[in-house]
Motif scaffolding. Structure first.
Motif, short mmCIF file in Angstrom:
data_model
loop_
_atom_site.label_atom_id
_atom_site.label_comp_id
_atom_site.label_asym_id
_atom_site.label_seq_id
_atom_site.Cartn_x
_atom_site.Cartn_y
_atom_site.Cartn_z
N GLU A 194 0.83 -1.19 0.00
CA GLU A 194 0.00 0.00 0.00
C GLU A 194 0.88 1.26 0.00
O GLU A 194 1.95 1.27 0.60
CB GLU A 194 -0.88 0.03 1.25
CG GLU A 194 -1.80 -1.18 1.39
CD GLU A 194 -3.02 -1.08 0.49
OE1 GLU A 194 -3.15 -0.05 -0.22
OE2 GLU A 194 -3.82 -2.03 0.46
N PRO A 195 0.42 2.33 -0.68
CA PRO A 195 1.14 3.62 -0.56
C PRO A 195 1.06 4.12 0.88
O PRO A 195 0.03 3.98 1.55
CB PRO A 195 0.36 4.54 -1.50
CG PRO A 195 -0.39 3.63 -2.41
CD PRO A 195 -0.70 2.41 -1.62
N ALA A 252 -0.69 -6.16 -4.85
CA ALA A 252 -0.48 -4.71 -4.91
C ALA A 252 -1.82 -4.03 -4.66
O ALA A 252 -2.78 -4.24 -5.41
CB ALA A 252 0.08 -4.32 -6.27
N GLY A 253 -1.88 -3.24 -3.58
CA GLY A 253 -3.13 -2.56 -3.28
C GLY A 253 -4.16 -3.44 -2.61
O GLY A 253 -5.36 -3.16 -2.68
N GLY A 254 -3.76 -4.51 -1.96
CA GLY A 254 -4.72 -5.38 -1.28
C GLY A 254 -5.18 -6.51 -2.18
O GLY A 254 -4.68 -6.71 -3.29
N PRO A 258 -3.26 -6.59 -8.40
CA PRO A 258 -2.56 -7.68 -9.09
C PRO A 258 -1.72 -8.50 -8.11
O PRO A 258 -1.17 -7.97 -7.15
CB PRO A 258 -1.68 -6.94 -10.10
CG PRO A 258 -1.54 -5.56 -9.57
CD PRO A 258 -2.81 -5.27 -8.84
N GLU A 259 -1.62 -9.78 -8.38
CA GLU A 259 -0.86 -10.68 -7.51
C GLU A 259 0.64 -10.54 -7.79
O GLU A 259 1.06 -10.38 -8.94
CB GLU A 259 -1.28 -12.13 -7.72
CG GLU A 259 -0.63 -13.10 -6.76
CD GLU A 259 -1.19 -14.51 -6.87
OE1 GLU A 259 -0.74 -15.39 -6.12
OE2 GLU A 259 -2.09 -14.71 -7.71
N GLY A 315 5.61 -0.16 -6.82
CA GLY A 315 6.34 -0.25 -5.57
C GLY A 315 7.64 -1.02 -5.71
O GLY A 315 7.97 -1.54 -6.78
N PRO A 316 8.39 -1.11 -4.62
CA PRO A 316 9.67 -1.84 -4.65
C PRO A 316 9.44 -3.35 -4.71
O PRO A 316 8.34 -3.85 -4.48
CB PRO A 316 10.32 -1.44 -3.32
CG PRO A 316 9.17 -1.09 -2.42
CD PRO A 316 8.14 -0.49 -3.31
N SER A 317 10.50 -4.08 -5.03
CA SER A 317 10.42 -5.54 -5.11
C SER A 317 10.98 -6.20 -3.86
O SER A 317 11.05 -7.43 -3.80
CB SER A 317 11.19 -6.03 -6.34
OG SER A 317 12.56 -5.66 -6.26
#
Length: 406
Positions: A194-195, A252-254, A258-259, A315-317
């Protein structure tokens, strides 16, 4: 001559019918002898039994159009051999919103009765942490239509486990007790990116306790419940579980995002504690339960496959720090069967608290049940959900259910 011509064919026909009848009798006699031989040689040590439950539901809420939203059946099969072995399994079939069918294995285990006080259970079994999941969730037993807040999928209470379990009971003086202790593969974790304050953070979204058949962290979990019955009508139980867990799903984002493919994940501490009670007096039944599941800091970070990240993921990996926390749930319930009638009044209040503000809510349920028979129940519920988040707000739902056990 004419009379003789008539009598002879009739007599011949009668003789033929007698021969056919005799052949049929002989054939029936042989079938009876074969059945007697089968009955004499059949293994009477084995027995088979089928039970289960099902339900049809209707729901009309503030946010959705009223619809018959659930049709399900859950057959339960028992096979016993003599008095020391039993195989039991339950699988649930339900319809989906698009008319399809979902099939889920609720549990499947082999139970060895070691003596009058101990049974060894091996396989997938309902979690013994608390009371609701292992004893009360079937639709014809649950006094309300929904599960209490936090006692269903994605809540605080564990659902099932795969491993070994010891169950039984023993007396302590005049007091009876029951117990269930297990060792199993344990839970896994789902995380979301999450941001956060101009950057990104990885947070544990859900503790997944579906009784999976692998153990990604390589560490077994163990726990159980101990129940005390100091006098007739009262039972008090305490539960606990401990182990390790690792992140196996990330989004990403809950969950709606995307998985993300996970490359590595550290171990996180997993702890659960609980307490429950049940008191029955005449037509009144009171129940309550509390469960807390805590995920502690991990020993390493979580890394995603950088080559496989979705294009819309910014986001980062790799995350060295992961937000963990506690999932807590409780409920209080009263059910009163009106004397000399088939009606039962139900009141329940419950609450779920998680590390994520938007998922926290309280739930109040007022219901009226009509018992056509002890195992056939029609329910009317008015359910009120109040989310901590102002965005989610409040949601009232009218629910109807016809539940049956067989």
């Amino acid at each position: 001559m004419a009379l003789t011509a008539v009598i002879l064919p009739v007599a011949a026909y009668a003789d033929k019918e007698d021969d056919n009848l005799k052949e049929q009798v002989d054939a029936l006699q042989k079938q009876v002898e074969r059945l007697e031989n089968v009955a004499a040689t059949r293994n009477t040590d084995s027995s088979f039994h089928m039970a289960g439950y099902g339900a049809v539901e209707y729901a009309d809420s503030d946010s959705e159009v009223g619809a018959f939203n659930k049709v399900m059946v859950a057959p339960i099969i028992h096979y016993t051999y003599k008095d020391w072995l039993m195989f039991e399994t339950e699988f649930e079939m339900s319809n989906t919103s698009d008319g399809g069918t979902e099939l889920a294995l609720e549990y499947a285990s082999v139970d060895l009765f070691l003596n009058d006080s101990v049974a060894l259970v091996a396989g997938k079994f309902l979690s013994p942490i608390g009371q609701f999941r292992q004893n009360l969730h079937p639709s014809w037993i649950n006094k309300a239509i929904s599960a209490p807040a936090g006692f269903g999928h994605g809540g605080a209470a564990p659902l099932s486990e795969t491993g070994l379990q010891l169950r039984g009971g023993f007396p302590i003086g005049e007091m009876r007790t029951n117990y269930a202790f297990y060792i199993g593969n344990g839970p896994t974790l789902a995380a979301g990116v999450e941001p956060h304050e101009g950057d990104y953070e990885l947070a544990i979204e859900e503790v997944e306790t579906e009784g999976r058949t692998d153990d990604p962290d390589g560490k077994k979990s163990f726990g159980g419940r101990l129940g005390f019955l100091p006098f007739s009508g009262l039972e008090i139980g305490i539960s606990a579980a401990k182990g390790k867990a690792t992140v196996t799903d990330a989004f990403a984002g809950g969950h709606d995002g995307p998985e993300l493919d996970i490359e590595s994940s550290g171990e996180f501490d997993y702890d659960a504690i609980g307490a429950d009670f049940r008191y029955g007096w005449k037509n009144l039944e009171l129940r309550g339960e509390y469960i807390k599941t805590e995920i502690g800091k991990g020993s390493a970070g979580v890394t995603f496959h950088s080559d496989d990240l979705p294009e819309d993921y910014l986001g980062p990996s790799e995350f060295d720090d992961v937000e963990t926390g506690q999932w807590k749930a409780w409920y209080l319930q009263a059910a009163y069967k009106i004397p000399s009638t088939s009606f039962e009044v139900v009141i329940r209040t419950s609450e779920l608290q998680t590390p994520h503000f938007g998922e926290n809510y309280s739930q109040q349920t007022v219901g009226l049940n009509y018992l056509f028979a002890p195992h056939v129940i029609a329910k009317f519920n008015y359910e009120m959900k109040d989310y901590d988040s102002l965005i989610a707000g409040e949601q009232d739902t009218v629910k109807l259910q016809l539940a049956y056990g067989f």
